[in-house]
Design a protein around this motif. Structure first.
Motif, PDB file in Angstrom:
ATOM      1  N   ALA A  29       0.830  -1.181   0.061  1.00  0.00           N
ATOM      2  CA  ALA A  29      -0.047   0.141  -0.343  1.00  0.00           C
ATOM      3  C   ALA A  29       0.871   1.618  -0.539  1.00  0.00           C
ATOM      4  CB  ALA A  29      -0.771   0.063   1.663  1.00  0.00           C
ATOM      5  N   LYS A  30       0.365   2.058  -0.165  1.00  0.00           N
ATOM      6  CA  LYS A  30       1.336   3.211  -0.822  1.00  0.00           C
ATOM      7  C   LYS A  30       0.429   4.668  -0.503  1.00  0.00           C
ATOM      8  CE  LYS A  30       2.093   3.063  -5.809  1.00  0.00           C
ATOM      9  NZ  LYS A  30       3.321   2.571  -6.370  1.00  0.00           N
ATOM     10  N   ILE A  31       0.610   5.908   0.400  1.00  0.00           N
ATOM     11  CA  ILE A  31       0.163   6.767  -0.902  1.00  0.00           C
ATOM     12  C   ILE A  31       0.559   7.988  -2.024  1.00  0.00           C
ATOM     13  CG2 ILE A  31      -0.072   9.623   0.434  1.00  0.00           C
ATOM     14  CD1 ILE A  31      -0.028   8.671   2.828  1.00  0.00           C
ATOM     15  N   ALA A  44      -9.072  22.056   8.280  1.00  0.00           N
ATOM     16  CA  ALA A  44      -7.842  22.716   9.189  1.00  0.00           C
ATOM     17  C   ALA A  44      -6.162  22.736   8.496  1.00  0.00           C
ATOM     18  CB  ALA A  44      -7.430  21.578  10.591  1.00  0.00           C
ATOM     19  N   GLU A  45      -5.499  23.833   9.153  1.00  0.00           N
ATOM     20  CA  GLU A  45      -4.641  23.612   8.647  1.00  0.00           C
ATOM     21  C   GLU A  45      -3.850  22.403   8.350  1.00  0.00           C
ATOM     22  OE1 GLU A  45      -0.266  26.771   8.717  1.00  0.00           O
ATOM     23  OE2 GLU A  45      -2.004  26.617   9.384  1.00  0.00           O
ATOM     24  N   GLY A  46      -2.699  21.715   7.821  1.00  0.00           N
ATOM     25  CA  GLY A  46      -2.288  20.407   7.588  1.00  0.00           C
ATOM     26  C   GLY A  46      -3.315  19.416   7.622  1.00  0.00           C
ATOM     27  N   SER A  47      -4.167  19.400   7.692  1.00  0.00           N
ATOM     28  CA  SER A  47      -5.478  18.733   7.453  1.00  0.00           C
ATOM     29  C   SER A  47      -5.901  18.410   5.639  1.00  0.00           C
ATOM     30  CB  SER A  47      -6.702  18.637   8.187  1.00  0.00           C
ATOM     31  OG  SER A  47      -7.232  19.544   7.669  1.00  0.00           O
ATOM     32  N   VAL A  48      -5.410  17.028   5.701  1.00  0.00           N
ATOM     33  CA  VAL A  48      -5.376  16.403   4.569  1.00  0.00           C
ATOM     34  C   VAL A  48      -6.870  17.188   3.365  1.00  0.00           C
ATOM     35  CG1 VAL A  48      -6.561  14.745   3.026  1.00  0.00           C
ATOM     36  CG2 VAL A  48      -5.190  14.294   5.357  1.00  0.00           C
ATOM     37  N   MET A  49      -6.283  17.608   2.846  1.00  0.00           N
ATOM     38  CA  MET A  49      -7.630  18.358   1.492  1.00  0.00           C
ATOM     39  C   MET A  49      -7.710  17.309   0.669  1.00  0.00           C
ATOM     40  SD  MET A  49      -7.289  21.151  -1.378  1.00  0.00           S
ATOM     41  CE  MET A  49      -6.144  22.876  -0.209  1.00  0.00           C
ATOM     42  N   GLN A  50      -7.037  17.128   0.402  1.00  0.00           N
ATOM     43  CA  GLN A  50      -7.524  15.137  -1.284  1.00  0.00           C
ATOM     44  C   GLN A  50      -5.816  14.671  -0.889  1.00  0.00           C
ATOM     45  OE1 GLN A  50      -8.216  14.892  -4.994  1.00  0.00           O
ATOM     46  NE2 GLN A  50     -10.315  14.451  -4.356  1.00  0.00           N
ATOM     47  N   ALA A  51      -5.867  13.251  -0.597  1.00  0.00           N
ATOM     48  CA  ALA A  51      -4.952  12.178  -0.970  1.00  0.00           C
ATOM     49  C   ALA A  51      -5.444  11.454  -1.639  1.00  0.00           C
ATOM     50  CB  ALA A  51      -4.948  11.735   0.846  1.00  0.00           C
ATOM     51  N   GLN A  52      -4.439  10.262  -2.677  1.00  0.00           N
ATOM     52  CA  GLN A  52      -4.713   9.644  -3.258  1.00  0.00           C
ATOM     53  C   GLN A  52      -4.675   8.171  -2.273  1.00  0.00           C
ATOM     54  OE1 GLN A  52      -4.985   9.297  -6.962  1.00  0.00           O
ATOM     55  NE2 GLN A  52      -4.384  11.553  -7.687  1.00  0.00           N
ATOM     56  N   LEU A  53      -4.134   7.156  -2.462  1.00  0.00           N
ATOM     57  CA  LEU A  53      -4.292   6.282  -1.292  1.00  0.00           C
ATOM     58  C   LEU A  53      -3.707   4.883  -2.025  1.00  0.00           C
ATOM     59  CD1 LEU A  53      -3.294   4.846   1.979  1.00  0.00           C
ATOM     60  CD2 LEU A  53      -5.330   5.010   1.676  1.00  0.00           C
ATOM     61  N   SER A  54      -2.960   3.937  -2.299  1.00  0.00           N
ATOM     62  CA  SER A  54      -3.058   2.716  -3.360  1.00  0.00           C
ATOM     63  C   SER A  54      -3.316   1.570  -2.302  1.00  0.00           C
ATOM     64  CB  SER A  54      -2.527   2.526  -4.363  1.00  0.00           C
ATOM     65  OG  SER A  54      -2.447   1.662  -5.351  1.00  0.00           O
ATOM     66  N   ILE A  55      -4.396   0.457  -2.001  1.00  0.00           N
ATOM     67  CA  ILE A  55      -4.157  -0.912  -1.420  1.00  0.00           C
ATOM     68  C   ILE A  55      -4.431  -1.775  -3.035  1.00  0.00           C
ATOM     69  CG2 ILE A  55      -4.891  -2.049   0.214  1.00  0.00           C
ATOM     70  CD1 ILE A  55      -5.876   0.629   1.139  1.00  0.00           C
ATOM     71  N   ALA A  56      -3.725  -2.599  -2.930  1.00  0.00           N
ATOM     72  CA  ALA A  56      -3.825  -3.679  -4.222  1.00  0.00           C
ATOM     73  C   ALA A  56      -4.061  -3.174  -5.188  1.00  0.00           C
ATOM     74  CB  ALA A  56      -5.167  -4.437  -3.949  1.00  0.00           C
ATOM     75  N   GLY A  57      -3.524  -2.335  -6.057  1.00  0.00           N
ATOM     76  CA  GLY A  57      -3.540  -1.466  -6.678  1.00  0.00           C
ATOM     77  C   GLY A  57      -4.961  -0.573  -6.864  1.00  0.00           C
ATOM     78  N   GLU A  58      -5.631  -0.577  -5.985  1.00  0.00           N
ATOM     79  CA  GLU A  58      -7.334   0.643  -6.474  1.00  0.00           C
ATOM     80  C   GLU A  58      -7.048   1.782  -5.749  1.00  0.00           C
ATOM     81  OE1 GLU A  58      -9.798  -0.932  -7.916  1.00  0.00           O
ATOM     82  OE2 GLU A  58      -8.612  -2.551  -8.514  1.00  0.00           O
ATOM     83  N   THR A  59      -6.941   2.851  -5.972  1.00  0.00           N
ATOM     84  CA  THR A  59      -7.062   3.673  -5.490  1.00  0.00           C
ATOM     85  C   THR A  59      -8.066   4.102  -5.210  1.00  0.00           C
ATOM     86  OG1 THR A  59      -5.325   4.332  -7.695  1.00  0.00           O
ATOM     87  CG2 THR A  59      -6.126   6.090  -6.160  1.00  0.00           C
TER      88      THR A  59
END
Length: 131
Positions: A29-31, A44-59
């Protein structure tokens, strides 16, 4: 024409902690990307606006909602994981249920040799299946 459909997980200040849990549990898994709110922006400053996380090739898209709301995740929507071994399934079921809830304990339900349905401590629902 629709060109892609992805799961979208909206947290309330816990997106990064949830992603770090998933990174620790799923091999490979990776970000893919992470954008954070800056000073004076909607979240909130520093919080996640948007992230994409990959698990088993799925985003999977993850955010920290800048708007506080009363609703949360519901188990009717879940992430379905096919596991290659009983030990992997048992480990994931135990780790994901820690601080969360077990909806269906690890067992043979007829449709699978081993299956568990859990909600993690962040409210995300996981169906874990032995292939």
């Amino acid at each position: 024409m629709v060109n892609r459909v992805r799961p979208f997980l909206m947290f309330q200040g816990e997106a990064e902690a949830a992603m770090n849990l998933y990174l620790s549990l799923f091999s490979g898994a990776k970000i893919i990307s992470i954008d954070r709110y800056g000073p004076g922006e909607a979240g909130a400053e520093g919080s996640v606006m948007q992230a994409q996380l990959s698990i088993a090739g799925e985003t999977i898209l993850c955010i920290d909602s800048p708007v506080k709301h009363e609703f949360d995740f519901r188990p009717a929507f879940s992430l379905f994981v096919d596991c290659d071994s009983e030990s992997e399934l048992e480990h994931l079921a135990s780790a994901l249920a820690e601080g969360g809830a077990v909806l269906m304990p690890l067992a043979n339900y007829g449709f699978s040799r081993q299956f568990a349905w859990v909600c993690d401590r962040y409210g995300v629902s996981w169906q874990l299946n032995l292939r």
